[in-house]
Write an enzyme that holds these catalytic residues in place. Sequence first.
Site, short mmCIF file in Angstrom:
data_model
loop_
_atom_site.label_atom_id
_atom_site.label_comp_id
_atom_site.label_asym_id
_atom_site.label_seq_id
_atom_site.Cartn_x
_atom_site.Cartn_y
_atom_site.Cartn_z
N GLU A 46 0.83 -1.21 0.00
CA GLU A 46 0.00 0.00 0.00
C GLU A 46 0.87 1.25 0.00
O GLU A 46 0.54 2.26 -0.64
CB GLU A 46 -0.91 -0.01 1.22
CG GLU A 46 -1.81 1.21 1.34
CD GLU A 46 -2.13 1.57 2.78
OE1 GLU A 46 -2.54 2.71 3.02
OE2 GLU A 46 -1.94 0.70 3.66
N ASP A 50 0.17 3.83 -2.99
CA ASP A 50 -0.32 5.19 -2.73
C ASP A 50 0.44 6.20 -3.58
O ASP A 50 -0.15 7.11 -4.17
CB ASP A 50 -0.15 5.50 -1.23
CG ASP A 50 -0.56 6.92 -0.89
OD1 ASP A 50 -1.76 7.21 -0.91
OD2 ASP A 50 0.34 7.74 -0.60
N ASP A 119 -7.26 0.70 0.98
CA ASP A 119 -5.86 0.27 1.16
C ASP A 119 -5.52 -0.90 0.25
O ASP A 119 -4.44 -0.95 -0.35
CB ASP A 119 -5.62 -0.14 2.62
CG ASP A 119 -5.67 1.05 3.57
OD1 ASP A 119 -5.62 2.19 3.10
OD2 ASP A 119 -5.76 0.81 4.79
N GLU A 122 -4.96 0.21 -3.40
CA GLU A 122 -3.64 0.80 -3.60
C GLU A 122 -2.56 -0.28 -3.60
O GLU A 122 -1.60 -0.22 -4.38
CB GLU A 122 -3.36 1.84 -2.52
CG GLU A 122 -4.21 3.09 -2.65
CD GLU A 122 -3.93 4.12 -1.58
OE1 GLU A 122 -4.07 5.32 -1.85
OE2 GLU A 122 -3.57 3.72 -0.45
#
Length: 235
Positions: A46, A50, A119, A122
């Site tokens: 993640e 991101d 989450d 990502e």
Amino acid sequence: MSLNQQHINARRRLQNQLNHRFSNPDLLKQALTHRSHSPQNYERLEFIGDSILDYVIAKMLYETFPKLPEGRLSPLRAQLVKESTLAEIARQLNIGDALLLGVGELKSGGHDRASILADALEAIFAAISLDADFMTAEKIIRQLFSEKINQLDTNTSAKDPKTQLQEWLQAQKWALPKYRIEQQTGEGNDARFDVSCDLGELGYISHATASSRRAAEQECAQQALQWLKNRFPNK
């Protein structure tokens, strides 16, 4: 059918929807594993995903709106990468069906919790970039977000909802809103903040829940702002 086989089938369907077949299936499995299920979970992926998502969305906005200044592009990006938007896309992909959760998270509805879905999405972007390359991840992100970018209202104020609400109330010489954390549960990526926004004598209180206090306050402010505009259309 065993629970394990259900997850395998769900991962297969997800790969079909993403139009990407993992050469290393363990990467996808890790991207769908919550820390309540295993120490080998999606949190590190993640972290990468991101950044990948932020870059690709920024690039798409830069290309789509060549005349908009940075000050207008930033809030548009924030709108696209916020938790609720990511969770919406994750639900469209049925990511919840493929999640590996601990017993507690499973019983409490973690498979449909916005913070977990966002989450995991990502983390999947990171897993794709590691399994193939960055360009493949970018292509998939573009496919998933192109419609939302085309639907953006670029005339929307660049100011965040809390700022807009404060300025709206100040213009009417009314008291400023009071934000309050009603409840806080969980820690880290699993933190949940239940927040209220009280408009005092106007008699309206909005409520919102998000993975951060700031996000919950912004959602509360957005609700309050919409209520004010509906209640006082001529102001």
